[in-house]
Write an enzyme that holds these catalytic residues in place. Structure first.
Site, mmCIF file in Angstrom:
data_model
loop_
_atom_site.group_PDB
_atom_site.id
_atom_site.type_symbol
_atom_site.label_atom_id
_atom_site.label_comp_id
_atom_site.label_asym_id
_atom_site.label_seq_id
_atom_site.Cartn_x
_atom_site.Cartn_y
_atom_site.Cartn_z
ATOM 1 N N PHE A 7 40.085 46.193 46.910
ATOM 2 C CA PHE A 7 39.115 46.758 45.966
ATOM 3 C C PHE A 7 38.388 45.638 45.205
ATOM 4 O O PHE A 7 37.173 45.449 45.356
ATOM 5 C CB PHE A 7 39.872 47.724 45.034
ATOM 6 C CG PHE A 7 39.156 48.090 43.773
ATOM 7 C CD1 PHE A 7 37.849 48.561 43.799
ATOM 8 C CD2 PHE A 7 39.803 47.985 42.540
ATOM 9 C CE1 PHE A 7 37.190 48.906 42.618
ATOM 10 C CE2 PHE A 7 39.164 48.331 41.365
ATOM 11 C CZ PHE A 7 37.859 48.773 41.402
ATOM 12 N N VAL A 53 49.621 36.186 54.086
ATOM 13 C CA VAL A 53 49.736 34.919 53.348
ATOM 14 C C VAL A 53 51.181 34.592 52.978
ATOM 15 O O VAL A 53 51.455 33.498 52.495
ATOM 16 C CB VAL A 53 48.824 34.879 52.088
ATOM 17 C CG1 VAL A 53 47.355 35.003 52.477
ATOM 18 C CG2 VAL A 53 49.223 35.926 51.063
ATOM 19 N N TYR A 141 56.431 44.650 40.889
ATOM 20 C CA TYR A 141 55.065 44.170 40.645
ATOM 21 C C TYR A 141 55.039 43.274 39.413
ATOM 22 O O TYR A 141 54.555 42.140 39.464
ATOM 23 C CB TYR A 141 54.145 45.375 40.465
ATOM 24 C CG TYR A 141 52.687 45.048 40.255
ATOM 25 C CD1 TYR A 141 51.939 44.438 41.267
ATOM 26 C CD2 TYR A 141 52.036 45.372 39.064
ATOM 27 C CE1 TYR A 141 50.593 44.152 41.084
ATOM 28 C CE2 TYR A 141 50.691 45.095 38.875
ATOM 29 C CZ TYR A 141 49.965 44.484 39.882
ATOM 30 O OH TYR A 141 48.635 44.209 39.700
HETATM 31 P P1 NAD Z 1 44.048 46.040 46.592
HETATM 32 O O1 NAD Z 1 45.357 46.571 47.048
HETATM 33 O O2 NAD Z 1 42.830 46.863 46.806
HETATM 34 O O3 NAD Z 1 43.782 44.603 47.219
HETATM 35 C C1 NAD Z 1 44.810 43.693 47.511
HETATM 36 C C2 NAD Z 1 44.498 43.052 48.863
HETATM 37 O O4 NAD Z 1 45.548 42.120 49.184
HETATM 38 C C3 NAD Z 1 44.438 44.060 49.998
HETATM 39 O O5 NAD Z 1 43.266 43.879 50.758
HETATM 40 C C4 NAD Z 1 45.683 43.765 50.828
HETATM 41 O O6 NAD Z 1 45.546 44.088 52.187
HETATM 42 C C5 NAD Z 1 45.850 42.274 50.564
HETATM 43 N N1 NAD Z 1 47.209 41.794 50.774
HETATM 44 C C6 NAD Z 1 48.360 42.281 50.255
HETATM 45 N N2 NAD Z 1 49.418 41.577 50.705
HETATM 46 C C7 NAD Z 1 48.909 40.620 51.520
HETATM 47 C C8 NAD Z 1 49.504 39.576 52.292
HETATM 48 N N3 NAD Z 1 50.830 39.370 52.297
HETATM 49 N N4 NAD Z 1 48.693 38.768 53.027
HETATM 50 C C9 NAD Z 1 47.343 38.946 53.032
HETATM 51 N N5 NAD Z 1 46.736 39.918 52.310
HETATM 52 C C10 NAD Z 1 47.508 40.754 51.574
HETATM 53 O O7 NAD Z 1 44.227 45.701 45.038
HETATM 54 P P2 NAD Z 1 43.126 45.322 43.953
HETATM 55 O O8 NAD Z 1 43.065 46.415 42.981
HETATM 56 O O9 NAD Z 1 41.898 44.843 44.603
HETATM 57 O O10 NAD Z 1 43.850 44.086 43.242
HETATM 58 C C11 NAD Z 1 43.565 42.757 43.639
HETATM 59 C C12 NAD Z 1 44.374 41.796 42.778
HETATM 60 O O11 NAD Z 1 44.038 41.952 41.404
HETATM 61 C C13 NAD Z 1 45.876 42.010 42.896
HETATM 62 O O12 NAD Z 1 46.512 40.760 42.889
HETATM 63 C C14 NAD Z 1 46.206 42.772 41.645
HETATM 64 O O13 NAD Z 1 47.530 42.538 41.223
HETATM 65 C C15 NAD Z 1 45.192 42.232 40.653
HETATM 66 N N6 NAD Z 1 44.894 43.219 39.614
HETATM 67 C C16 NAD Z 1 44.146 44.316 39.880
HETATM 68 C C17 NAD Z 1 43.902 45.224 38.875
HETATM 69 C C18 NAD Z 1 43.063 46.463 39.094
HETATM 70 O O14 NAD Z 1 42.847 47.201 38.145
HETATM 71 N N7 NAD Z 1 42.561 46.711 40.277
HETATM 72 C C19 NAD Z 1 44.438 45.028 37.593
HETATM 73 C C20 NAD Z 1 45.237 43.918 37.390
HETATM 74 C C21 NAD Z 1 45.444 42.997 38.381
#
Ligand code: NAD
Length: 324
Positions: A7, A53, A141
């Site tokens: 996202f 990763v 998490y």
């Molecule tokens: P998301 O799940 O949409 O995106 C995470 C991405 O990481 C996905 O495309 C997934 O396939 C990839 N991924 C997961 N494990 C992996 C691995 N081992 N190797 C390669 N790729 C891998 O989540 P998001 O909402 O886009 O969040 C992105 C980052 O931002 C995360 O680290 C999350 O903790 C952080 N974050 C997001 C929010 C939010 O509100 N969306 C808030 C706080 C922190």
């Protein structure tokens, strides 16, 4: 960028390309979707490497900046993927830091407001150490991100690396998955389907939600600075989950109702960022008003549902305490 097909990652890729920056996206599509980055595949400055990763990270050629976003982020995802979430926070972060070290690049960790747990300080400033249950269901998490922050800090201090930590608060917007269990997509999909919105508990618990464009600008402002952080990136407008549900119903333009369901374990009672640091050090603050951001998100979900009618059942249990 690790996690570039998710996202936030896909919006970040898009924004960087728009600025003329070449982007290499590393993702295993665990929780992200190829559709999120499909429009970017034709861009000459965009490259996708499908990899986990936690196994290894290899990128040929020079790299100026490593943005480490890979991690399950919605409670529905990390509760079903506990080990994967801990591994990507630990090994994944280690490998991403290794890449930045090898390339002499700046490293930015996408951390989370969840490091504050169920906070006893309100609003939460970066100096607050948090209140996290290390053996609760959400710990996979929260603790993974706390460990990732510690790892990033250790590399900064002992290996003299240029690193930064963004503590991202709940973000919403287009490309959230309808079934990811987070409050806003759940509420929107329920409202559009004419179903009652499932508010957990009495709905008095608060959240502060930030529109995705603002979050992306905040992350990039941090990346472009030399500030190590941690820096809160979020919207300081606090509202109750019940108010959020009512606003979604109102903006959907459809008659809607609310039903109350049980609250998840360790669901934070309140969540609101103190964004003073981001304002002072980065000159950043969110600009998109809640109603505008929600209206844009509802319009996006409406267009998605119109083109691909959903056959799966709606999630009945949102996790509004999660990362959005
Ligand atoms: P998301 O799940 O949409 O995106 C995470 C991405 O990481 C996905 O495309 C997934 O396939 C990839 N991924 C997961 N494990 C992996 C691995 N081992 N190797 C390669 N790729 C891998 O989540 P998001 O909402 O886009 O969040 C992105 C980052 O931002 C995360 O680290 C999350 O903790 C952080 N974050 C997001 C929010 C939010 O509100 N969306 C808030 C706080 C922190």
């Amino acid at each position: 960028m690790t996690g570039g097909a998710g996202f936030l990652g896909s919006h970040l890729c898009e924004q960087l390309l728009r600025r003329g920056v070449g982007v290499i996206c590393l993702d295993n599509f665990l929780t992200g979707a190829p559709a999120n980055i499909a429009p970017l595949l034709g861009e000459p400055r965009f490259r996708l490497i499908k990899c986990d990763v936690t196994d290894f990270v290899h990128v040929p050629g020079p790299v100026d900046l490593v943005l480490h976003l890979a991690s399950a982020a919605s409670p529905a995802d990390y509760l079903r993927l506990p080990i994967e979430t801990l591994k990507v926070g630990g090994l994944g972060t280690l490998h991403a830091l290794g890449l930045a070290r090898e390339k002499g690049a700046r490293f930015v960790l996408a951390s989370t407001s969840e490091v504050y747990g169920d906070p006893q300080q309100h609003p939460q400033s970066e100096g607050y150490w948090g209140n996290v249950n290390p053996v609760g269901p959400r710990s996979v998490y929260d603790e993974a991100k706390r460990y990732a922050e510690a790892l990033t800090t250790a590399y900064r201090m002992s290996r003299r690396m240029d690193t930064a930590i963004a503590r991202i608060f709940n973000t919403y917007g287009p490309r959230m998955r309808p079934d990811d269990g987070r409050a806003i997509p759940t509420f929107i999909c329920q409202a559009l389907a004419g179903e009652p919105l499932s508010v957990t508990g009495d709905g008095s618990q608060t959240r502060s939600v930030c529109y995705v464009d603002d979050t992306i600008q905040g992350i990039l402002a941090l990346a472009e600075s030399d500030i190590p952080g941690p820096v809160n990136i979020g919207a300081p407008l606090e509202l109750s989950v019940a108010e959020l549900a009512k606003t979604v119903i109102e903006l959907s333009g459809l008659p809607g109702s609310i039903r109350h369901i049980e609250r998840p374990v360790d669901d934070p009672q309140m969540r609101c960022p103190d964004t003073t640091l981001a304002q002072e050090l980065l000159g950043w603050e969110p600009r998109v008003p809640l109603r505008d951001g929600l209206a844009r998100t509802i319009a996006w979900f409406r267009s998605q549902l119109a083109t691909a009618p959903r056959t799966d059942p709606l999630p009945t249990h949102p996790y509004p305490g999660g990362s959005a």
